[in-house]
Design an enzyme around this catalytic site. Structure first.
Site, PDB file in Angstrom:
ATOM      1  N   GLY A   1       0.817  -1.157  -0.250  1.00 28.02           N
ATOM      2  CA  GLY A   1       0.205   0.218   0.233  1.00 28.02           C
ATOM      3  C   GLY A   1       0.555   1.443  -0.220  1.00 28.02           C
ATOM      4  O   GLY A   1       0.620   1.798  -0.798  1.00 28.02           O
ATOM      5  N   HIS A   2       1.948   1.381   1.201  1.00 24.54           N
ATOM      6  CA  HIS A   2       3.012   2.318   0.503  1.00 24.54           C
ATOM      7  C   HIS A   2       3.248   2.536  -0.604  1.00 24.54           C
ATOM      8  O   HIS A   2       3.733   3.736  -0.994  1.00 24.54           O
ATOM      9  CB  HIS A   2       4.051   2.567   2.147  1.00 24.54           C
ATOM     10  CG  HIS A   2       3.766   2.565   3.303  1.00 24.54           C
ATOM     11  ND1 HIS A   2       3.247   0.830   4.056  1.00 24.54           N
ATOM     12  CD2 HIS A   2       2.896   3.077   4.276  1.00 24.54           C
ATOM     13  CE1 HIS A   2       3.009   1.358   4.942  1.00 24.54           C
ATOM     14  NE2 HIS A   2       2.168   2.772   5.224  1.00 24.54           N
TER      15      HIS A   2
ATOM     16  N   LYS B   1      -7.509   3.903   2.707  1.00 23.09           N
ATOM     17  CA  LYS B   1      -7.990   3.344   3.866  1.00 23.09           C
ATOM     18  C   LYS B   1      -7.915   3.392   5.209  1.00 23.09           C
ATOM     19  O   LYS B   1      -8.134   3.399   5.515  1.00 23.09           O
ATOM     20  CB  LYS B   1      -6.153   1.998   4.294  1.00 23.09           C
ATOM     21  CG  LYS B   1      -6.850   0.183   4.257  1.00 23.09           C
ATOM     22  CD  LYS B   1      -6.337   0.451   5.932  1.00 23.09           C
ATOM     23  CE  LYS B   1      -5.377   0.703   6.631  1.00 23.09           C
ATOM     24  NZ  LYS B   1      -4.641   0.565   7.951  1.00 23.09           N
TER      25      LYS B   1
ATOM     26  N   GLN C   1      -9.050   9.658   8.464  1.00 22.73           N
ATOM     27  CA  GLN C   1      -7.589  10.654   8.050  1.00 22.73           C
ATOM     28  C   GLN C   1      -7.484  11.074   6.870  1.00 22.73           C
ATOM     29  O   GLN C   1      -7.438  12.827   6.949  1.00 22.73           O
ATOM     30  CB  GLN C   1      -6.070  10.074   8.660  1.00 22.73           C
ATOM     31  CG  GLN C   1      -4.549  10.543   8.155  1.00 22.73           C
ATOM     32  CD  GLN C   1      -3.863   9.308   8.579  1.00 22.73           C
ATOM     33  OE1 GLN C   1      -3.316   9.293   9.446  1.00 22.73           O
ATOM     34  NE2 GLN C   1      -2.733   9.125   7.493  1.00 22.73           N
TER      35      GLN C   1
ATOM     36  N   VAL D   1      -5.407  -0.934  -0.916  1.00 28.43           N
ATOM     37  CA  VAL D   1      -4.698  -1.591  -1.623  1.00 28.43           C
ATOM     38  C   VAL D   1      -4.664  -2.808  -1.342  1.00 28.43           C
ATOM     39  O   VAL D   1      -4.756  -3.288   0.455  1.00 28.43           O
ATOM     40  CB  VAL D   1      -2.686  -1.717  -1.539  1.00 28.43           C
ATOM     41  CG1 VAL D   1      -2.421  -3.101  -2.358  1.00 28.43           C
ATOM     42  CG2 VAL D   1      -2.868  -0.393  -2.973  1.00 28.43           C
TER      43      VAL D   1
ATOM     44  N   SER E   1       0.098  -2.455   8.307  1.00 23.81           N
ATOM     45  CA  SER E   1       1.062  -2.596   8.979  1.00 23.81           C
ATOM     46  C   SER E   1       0.802  -3.272   9.983  1.00 23.81           C
ATOM     47  O   SER E   1       1.756  -3.968  10.385  1.00 23.81           O
ATOM     48  CB  SER E   1       1.785  -0.958   9.195  1.00 23.81           C
ATOM     49  OG  SER E   1       2.208  -0.694   8.318  1.00 23.81           O
ATOM     50  N   ARG E   2      -0.439  -3.178  10.790  1.00 23.28           N
ATOM     51  CA  ARG E   2      -0.909  -4.006  11.660  1.00 23.28           C
ATOM     52  C   ARG E   2      -1.271  -5.572  11.433  1.00 23.28           C
ATOM     53  O   ARG E   2      -1.355  -5.663  12.566  1.00 23.28           O
ATOM     54  CB  ARG E   2      -1.800  -3.287  12.012  1.00 23.28           C
ATOM     55  CG  ARG E   2      -1.302  -2.075  13.282  1.00 23.28           C
ATOM     56  CD  ARG E   2      -2.750  -1.540  14.153  1.00 23.28           C
ATOM     57  NE  ARG E   2      -2.207  -0.520  14.920  1.00 23.28           N
ATOM     58  CZ  ARG E   2      -1.627   0.607  15.114  1.00 23.28           C
ATOM     59  NH1 ARG E   2      -2.696   1.439  13.726  1.00 23.28           N
ATOM     60  NH2 ARG E   2      -2.119   1.903  15.979  1.00 23.28           N
TER      61      ARG E   2
END
Ligand code: PAF
Length: 305
Positions: A49-50, A162, A166, A189, A199-200
């Site tokens: 995703g990043h 996602k 935010q 993604v 990341s989690r």
């Protein structure tokens, strides 16, 4: 990592900048050369995703800066700040493979000088969705994003859909503060089974990993019924909650349908809406969302805040 030279270091060919002063100087050098600087702020533990954000930055700017900073002010006192994954060398490899120009990697003392008492807060939005269950979270996010923007002075910055709340709050901050940075929101993604990358996700046990797919399944079911003509938010939420109940071990945090710009609840989705869900899968809190009917979509092209 090789030793630093006047605050600037290199790892796997990526130029690492550790101070605000050095970052600002490097960014200004880029612009003096007539180039546009794209920026991807992250907390590290990089995944596909990043990397999609980095590629979007590469396609829309001449030089790309990524930041890695695990921002303590966006974690609550009982949250997983110390547990947050920090695979720095692996992150550098990924950034090197994408030929990122700069990695801004400040430490906490650099970003929060002792005695700092100034916050940036998008009042009225920062208490909604994740802000309700994570008080202070969005104030931490908008404060650090403003500070990173001051250091990097990007022409354009990239965030993932996602983290929908935010994204909406940062767009609003950029608008309200007349920031000279264009905000681009890129699509979520997903894993092949639909789970949104996060990341989690590495914290999920194999069984939790299977259960976690219920979030995207619930959203897909809502999309299905909306496509068939259902416009009542309450009914769509009832349908989504029914799917979530298929995994009784998962504890719902919120399931809401809101305006994608203001995050205020809507009763009818005809004019577009954001469907957002957050749930605890074991101890891991996951979020996901869906934009219905012309609500502001994650964009490949520009999203002017
Ligand atoms: O989305 C994130 O990773 C973080 O919230 C951000 C935008 C880098 C601010 O710390």
């Amino acid at each position: 990592m090789t030793p630093c030279l006047r605050g600037r270091c290199y790892s796997r060919g990526v130029k690492i900048i550790r101070t605000i002063e050095q970052m600002r100087a490097a960014a200004r050098e880029v612009r003096r050369a007539g180039k546009r600087l794209g920026f991807v702020p992250t907390m590290g533990a990089l995944h596909a995703g990043h990397m999609a954000l980095v590629r979007a930055a590469r396609s829309q700017a001449d030089a790309v800066c990524v930041s890695i900073f695990v921002n303590p002010t966006q974690f609550g006192p009982k949250e997983d700040l110390s547990k947050y994954p920090r695979p720095f060398e692996k992150d550098c490899e990924l950034l090197a493979a994408e030929k990122v120009d700069f990695l801004f990697y400040p430490d906490v003392a650099e970003m929060y000088p002792a005695g700092a008492i100034t916050w940036v807060e998008v009042a009225g939005m920062s208490e909604r969705l994740d802000g309700k269950s994570r008080p202070g979270h969005f104030r931490g996010v908008t404060t650090i994003v403003s500070k990173l923007f001051h250091a990097v002075e990007p022409d354009v910055a990239f965030f993932g859909q996602k983290d929908a709340a935010q994204a909406a709050i940062i767009r609003r901050m950029a608008r309200d503060l007349d920031l000279d940075t264009r905000i681009v929101i890129c699509p979520t993604v997903r894993e092949p089974d639909g789970l949104a990358l996060s990341s989690r996700n590495i914290f999920l046990s194999p069984q939790e990993r299977k259960r976690a797919v219920v979030l995207s399944r619930a959203l897909n079911r809502i999309q299905f019924h909306a496509d068939k003509g259902e416009r009542r938010a309450a009914e769509l939420l009832r349908i989504g909650a029914g799917v979530m109940a298929e995994e009784p071990e998962i504890k719902l945090d919120y399931f809401e349908i809101v305006n994608n710009d203001t995050l205020e609840p809507v009763e009818d989705v005809s004019a577009g809406a954001l469907v957002a869900v957050a749930a605890f899968v074991g101890t891991t809190r996951l979020i996901d969302n869906l934009v219905l009917f012309g609500g502001r979509q994650a964009s490949g092209p520009e999203t002017k805040a």
